[in-house]
Design a protein around this motif. Structure first.
Motif, mmCIF file in Angstrom:
data_model
loop_
_atom_site.group_PDB
_atom_site.id
_atom_site.type_symbol
_atom_site.label_atom_id
_atom_site.label_comp_id
_atom_site.label_asym_id
_atom_site.label_seq_id
_atom_site.Cartn_x
_atom_site.Cartn_y
_atom_site.Cartn_z
ATOM 1 N N PRO A 184 0.833 -1.211 0.000
ATOM 2 C CA PRO A 184 0.000 0.000 0.000
ATOM 3 C C PRO A 184 0.862 1.254 0.000
ATOM 4 C CG PRO A 184 -0.650 -1.532 1.759
ATOM 5 C CD PRO A 184 0.647 -2.017 1.217
ATOM 6 N N TYR A 185 0.422 2.245 -0.745
ATOM 7 C CA TYR A 185 1.141 3.518 -0.799
ATOM 8 C C TYR A 185 1.200 4.168 0.579
ATOM 9 C CZ TYR A 185 2.644 8.060 -2.601
ATOM 10 O OH TYR A 185 3.357 9.205 -2.854
ATOM 11 N N GLN A 186 0.124 3.986 1.371
ATOM 12 C CA GLN A 186 0.053 4.609 2.696
ATOM 13 C C GLN A 186 1.105 4.060 3.650
ATOM 14 O OE1 GLN A 186 -2.611 3.569 0.939
ATOM 15 N NE2 GLN A 186 -3.385 5.603 0.464
ATOM 16 N N LEU A 187 1.587 2.835 3.410
ATOM 17 C CA LEU A 187 2.589 2.221 4.286
ATOM 18 C C LEU A 187 3.988 2.238 3.689
ATOM 19 C CD1 LEU A 187 0.669 -0.935 5.625
ATOM 20 C CD2 LEU A 187 0.927 1.294 6.711
ATOM 21 N N PHE A 188 4.091 2.126 2.357
ATOM 22 C CA PHE A 188 5.398 1.960 1.730
ATOM 23 C C PHE A 188 5.731 3.062 0.723
ATOM 24 C CE2 PHE A 188 4.090 -2.237 3.133
ATOM 25 C CZ PHE A 188 5.228 -2.722 3.744
ATOM 26 N N GLY A 189 4.848 4.034 0.570
ATOM 27 C CA GLY A 189 5.135 5.149 -0.326
ATOM 28 C C GLY A 189 6.149 6.089 0.292
ATOM 29 N N PRO A 190 6.702 7.024 -0.484
ATOM 30 C CA PRO A 190 7.679 7.982 0.060
ATOM 31 C C PRO A 190 7.048 8.826 1.147
ATOM 32 C CG PRO A 190 6.944 8.631 -2.131
ATOM 33 C CD PRO A 190 6.419 7.254 -1.905
ATOM 34 N N LYS A 191 7.807 9.037 2.208
ATOM 35 C CA LYS A 191 7.322 9.823 3.338
ATOM 36 C C LYS A 191 7.505 11.314 3.057
ATOM 37 C CE LYS A 191 6.602 5.998 5.501
ATOM 38 N NZ LYS A 191 5.209 5.462 5.605
ATOM 39 N N PRO A 192 6.537 12.151 3.421
ATOM 40 C CA PRO A 192 6.699 13.603 3.221
ATOM 41 C C PRO A 192 7.820 14.136 4.100
ATOM 42 C CG PRO A 192 4.759 13.134 4.561
ATOM 43 C CD PRO A 192 5.267 11.806 4.052
ATOM 44 N N PRO A 193 8.573 15.142 3.625
ATOM 45 C CA PRO A 193 9.672 15.698 4.438
ATOM 46 C C PRO A 193 9.134 16.342 5.703
ATOM 47 C CG PRO A 193 9.217 17.097 2.544
ATOM 48 C CD PRO A 193 8.405 15.843 2.354
ATOM 49 N N GLU A 194 9.932 16.260 6.759
ATOM 50 C CA GLU A 194 9.531 16.869 8.024
ATOM 51 C C GLU A 194 9.543 18.391 7.903
ATOM 52 O OE1 GLU A 194 11.917 15.504 11.193
ATOM 53 O OE2 GLU A 194 11.373 13.387 10.967
ATOM 54 N N ALA A 195 8.559 19.010 8.485
ATOM 55 C CA ALA A 195 8.452 20.481 8.417
ATOM 56 C C ALA A 195 9.569 21.132 9.220
ATOM 57 C CB ALA A 195 7.087 20.925 8.948
ATOM 58 N N ALA A 196 10.195 22.160 8.623
ATOM 59 C CA ALA A 196 11.260 22.887 9.308
ATOM 60 C C ALA A 196 10.653 23.744 10.412
ATOM 61 C CB ALA A 196 12.015 23.780 8.318
ATOM 62 N N PRO A 197 11.389 23.983 11.512
ATOM 63 C CA PRO A 197 10.847 24.839 12.579
ATOM 64 C C PRO A 197 10.564 26.245 12.078
ATOM 65 C CG PRO A 197 13.211 24.425 12.892
ATOM 66 C CD PRO A 197 12.751 23.501 11.804
ATOM 67 N N ALA A 198 9.470 26.794 12.521
ATOM 68 C CA ALA A 198 9.051 28.124 12.059
ATOM 69 C C ALA A 198 10.039 29.183 12.534
ATOM 70 C CB ALA A 198 7.655 28.443 12.589
ATOM 71 N N PRO A 199 10.487 30.081 11.649
ATOM 72 C CA PRO A 199 11.422 31.138 12.066
ATOM 73 C C PRO A 199 10.735 32.144 12.981
ATOM 74 C CG PRO A 199 10.675 31.514 9.822
ATOM 75 C CD PRO A 199 10.140 30.167 10.233
ATOM 76 N N ALA A 200 11.537 32.796 13.822
ATOM 77 C CA ALA A 200 10.983 33.812 14.716
ATOM 78 C C ALA A 200 10.452 34.964 13.884
ATOM 79 C CB ALA A 200 12.057 34.308 15.673
ATOM 80 N N PRO A 201 9.372 35.592 14.323
ATOM 81 C CA PRO A 201 8.829 36.736 13.564
ATOM 82 C C PRO A 201 9.879 37.810 13.351
ATOM 83 C CG PRO A 201 7.321 36.053 15.306
ATOM 84 C CD PRO A 201 8.585 35.269 15.505
ATOM 85 N N VAL A 202 9.947 38.342 12.133
ATOM 86 C CA VAL A 202 10.987 39.314 11.778
ATOM 87 C C VAL A 202 10.854 40.585 12.600
ATOM 88 C CG1 VAL A 202 11.915 40.720 9.904
ATOM 89 C CG2 VAL A 202 11.127 38.377 9.462
ATOM 90 N N ALA A 203 9.621 41.056 12.786
ATOM 91 C CA ALA A 203 9.426 42.320 13.508
ATOM 92 C C ALA A 203 9.907 42.204 14.949
ATOM 93 C CB ALA A 203 7.937 42.708 13.476
ATOM 94 N N ALA A 204 9.556 41.092 15.597
ATOM 95 C CA ALA A 204 9.976 40.903 16.991
ATOM 96 C C ALA A 204 11.481 40.786 17.079
ATOM 97 C CB ALA A 204 9.297 39.657 17.565
ATOM 98 N N HIS A 205 12.081 40.090 16.076
ATOM 99 C CA HIS A 205 13.534 39.921 16.059
ATOM 100 C C HIS A 205 14.229 41.290 15.953
ATOM 101 C CE1 HIS A 205 17.187 37.627 15.533
ATOM 102 N NE2 HIS A 205 17.481 38.338 14.455
#
Length: 250
Positions: free
Chosen positions: A179-200
């Motif tokens: 099954p694609y749901q078990l053996f298909g390519p896994k989606p890449p892990e989401a990168a951590p969200a950057p800190a808001p530019v204005a606050a930085h």
């Protein structure tokens, strides 16, 4: 006289033949028992891994129950032991119990399909693992000579018909359906969200302002110290003059 002897001999021979036939009469075979999927697979001897999975996941019990209570019948795609052996190392052991159940159910269609029915079937085809969201489906294409099954990860062909009589069809296949749901390519892990530019920027601006204000603050502190010293000196002089004036009057 001769006719009497001949008639007696004929009668005796007839009795002997009847007795001989009665003695060697073949007993009728046992009546056919209920349909049993395990027996069908065991006859070939090439489906030990599938039989083990059917037992461990309890899917075999589920199929047997459905065969006795289903009006639509069932179709099983049975991978051979060689098909399981060709999987990558750890492919089965890497699945948890629920995923193994889904893998086995993925090989079962919830209705009876004869080979000719695949020629007119519409895709995708639901399996026993399919849910309401349309996952765990197959694409099956058939001709008069060949039936191909595609999962989106691999493809298999029906190599033999082990059993085909309503309510069950069992097809031997040369690959394990992944099954694609078990053996298909896994989606890449989401990168951590950057800190808001204005606050930085605000944080760095405040740090810069604090750094710039530090010398001014030091200067104010020094100036305040100098003024305090001058004030004390003036009060001291005034007090000394007052005392000198009082002393001169006495």
């Amino acid at each position: 006289m001769a006719a009497s002897v001949l008639l007696a001999s004929f009668l005796m021979l007839t009795c002997l033949l009847l007795a001989e036939g009665k003695t060697h009469r073949v007993a009728p075979g046992p009546a056919a028992g209920p349909l049993n999927l395990t027996t069908i697979l065991e006859k070939s001897g090439q489906y030990k891994t599938l039989l083990r999975l059917l037992k461990e996941t309890q899917v075999g019990v589920q199929i047997q129950s459905q065969l006795n209570n289903s009006y639509n019948g069932l179709t099983l795609f049975a991978p051979t032991d060689n098909a399981f052996s060709s999987l990558k190392a750890g492919a089965l052991n890497g699945l948890n119990n629920q995923e193994q159940v889904s893998l086995v159910l993925y090989h079962v269609l919830p209705r009876f399909y004869s080979p000719s029915m695949f020629e007119s079937s519409s895709n995708p085809v639901n399996t026993q693992a399919s849910g309401s969201d349309g996952v765990y489906t197959l694409n099956v294409t058939g001709t008069s000579n060949q039936v191909n099954i595609s999962t989106g990860v691999d493809q298999a062909e029906i190599s033999n018909i082990l059993y085909s009589e309503f309510p069950l069809t069992v097809y031997s296949i040369d690959k394990v359906l992944l099954p694609y749901q078990l053996f298909g390519p896994k989606p890449p892990e989401a990168a951590p969200a950057p800190a808001p530019v204005a606050a930085h920027k605000k944080k760095h601006k405040k740090a810069a302002e604090d750094l710039a204000a530090a010398p001014a603050a030091d200067a104010d502190i020094k100036a305040s110290g100098t003024r305090l010293k001058k004030s004390k000196l003036m009060w001291g002089l005034a007090l000394w003059g007052f005392l000198f004036f009082v002393g001169s009057l006495m």
